[in-house]
Write an enzyme that holds these catalytic residues in place. Sequence first.
Site, PDB file in Angstrom:
ATOM      1  N   HIS A  40      54.239  50.000  80.450  1.00 47.63           N
ATOM      2  CA  HIS A  40      55.690  50.134  80.632  1.00 47.63           C
ATOM      3  C   HIS A  40      56.069  51.480  81.258  1.00 47.63           C
ATOM      4  O   HIS A  40      57.135  51.600  81.837  1.00 47.63           O
ATOM      5  CB  HIS A  40      56.447  49.893  79.319  1.00 47.63           C
ATOM      6  CG  HIS A  40      56.378  51.003  78.325  1.00 47.63           C
ATOM      7  ND1 HIS A  40      55.485  51.014  77.285  1.00 47.63           N
ATOM      8  CD2 HIS A  40      57.099  52.147  78.216  1.00 47.63           C
ATOM      9  CE1 HIS A  40      55.668  52.107  76.565  1.00 47.63           C
ATOM     10  NE2 HIS A  40      56.636  52.823  77.113  1.00 47.63           N
ATOM     11  N   ASP A  79      50.115  46.428  76.694  1.00 46.81           N
ATOM     12  CA  ASP A  79      50.891  47.538  77.252  1.00 46.81           C
ATOM     13  C   ASP A  79      49.938  48.684  77.584  1.00 46.81           C
ATOM     14  O   ASP A  79      49.934  49.726  76.930  1.00 46.81           O
ATOM     15  CB  ASP A  79      51.965  47.974  76.254  1.00 46.81           C
ATOM     16  CG  ASP A  79      52.962  48.948  76.854  1.00 46.81           C
ATOM     17  OD1 ASP A  79      52.977  49.107  78.091  1.00 46.81           O
ATOM     18  OD2 ASP A  79      53.712  49.561  76.088  1.00 46.81           O
ATOM     19  N   GLY A 156      59.039  59.720  76.592  1.00 48.98           N
ATOM     20  CA  GLY A 156      58.217  60.729  77.268  1.00 48.98           C
ATOM     21  C   GLY A 156      56.861  60.868  76.607  1.00 48.98           C
ATOM     22  O   GLY A 156      55.895  61.290  77.229  1.00 48.98           O
ATOM     23  N   ASN A 157      56.760  60.504  75.309  1.00 46.50           N
ATOM     24  CA  ASN A 157      55.467  60.482  74.628  1.00 46.50           C
ATOM     25  C   ASN A 157      54.668  59.233  74.996  1.00 46.50           C
ATOM     26  O   ASN A 157      53.442  59.226  74.891  1.00 46.50           O
ATOM     27  CB  ASN A 157      55.611  60.482  73.106  1.00 46.50           C
ATOM     28  CG  ASN A 157      55.759  61.849  72.508  1.00 46.50           C
ATOM     29  OD1 ASN A 157      56.831  62.196  72.030  1.00 46.50           O
ATOM     30  ND2 ASN A 157      54.701  62.632  72.528  1.00 46.50           N
ATOM     31  N   SER A 158      55.362  58.162  75.397  1.00 47.88           N
ATOM     32  CA  SER A 158      54.688  56.896  75.676  1.00 47.88           C
ATOM     33  C   SER A 158      53.519  57.095  76.633  1.00 47.88           C
ATOM     34  O   SER A 158      53.651  57.747  77.662  1.00 47.88           O
ATOM     35  CB  SER A 158      55.658  55.892  76.303  1.00 47.88           C
ATOM     36  OG  SER A 158      56.544  55.405  75.349  1.00 47.88           O
TER      37      SER A 158
END
Length: 176
Positions: A40, A79, A156-158
């Site tokens: 994503h 993902d 932003g951590n994803s």
Amino acid sequence: LFAKYKHAVVRIDLYYQGIGLSLGSGFFVSGDGHLVTNAHVIREFSITGIEIDISTFDGKVFTTKDIQVASHGGGKSMDFSLLKIPFKPKSWINLDPAYEASVGDQVIAIGHPQGLNYTLTNGLVSTHKIKKVRDRQGKEISSFTQVQVSVPISPGNSGGPVLNMDGKLVAICTSI
């Protein structure tokens, strides 16, 4: 741990006509420039006009023309994306499928929440479970372990790593 693995983590920015669309993290999994992130994070990468920058800890920036998408999953169960850039990182994080997280394990997350570069947050493994992916007929076609952690995770951590105190990969940051 941060000093050892900060060079393994990258920042991923997507732009359209110079305007920032999204931000995420990723991390090197080998010394030859392969890195992983959440699908994503780069989902819009294939849309015409979307540009992507991958920035390393030491300030190198790789643009769309430098990036190869080796594998790109989608949906809730996959993902995950594997990318490659022409870079030899100082460190990387092994994808070790033999490691199993235990409830109560101390963990850290390294990433870029809210655009803040190279942050470290910590917490515990809260729980984990195996999720089975089934086809329309109900036949199991794959499975994966979902890990819940009590680590502050923000946009932003994803795509960034969650590591145990031995530096083993516990999970890839995402939200549900």
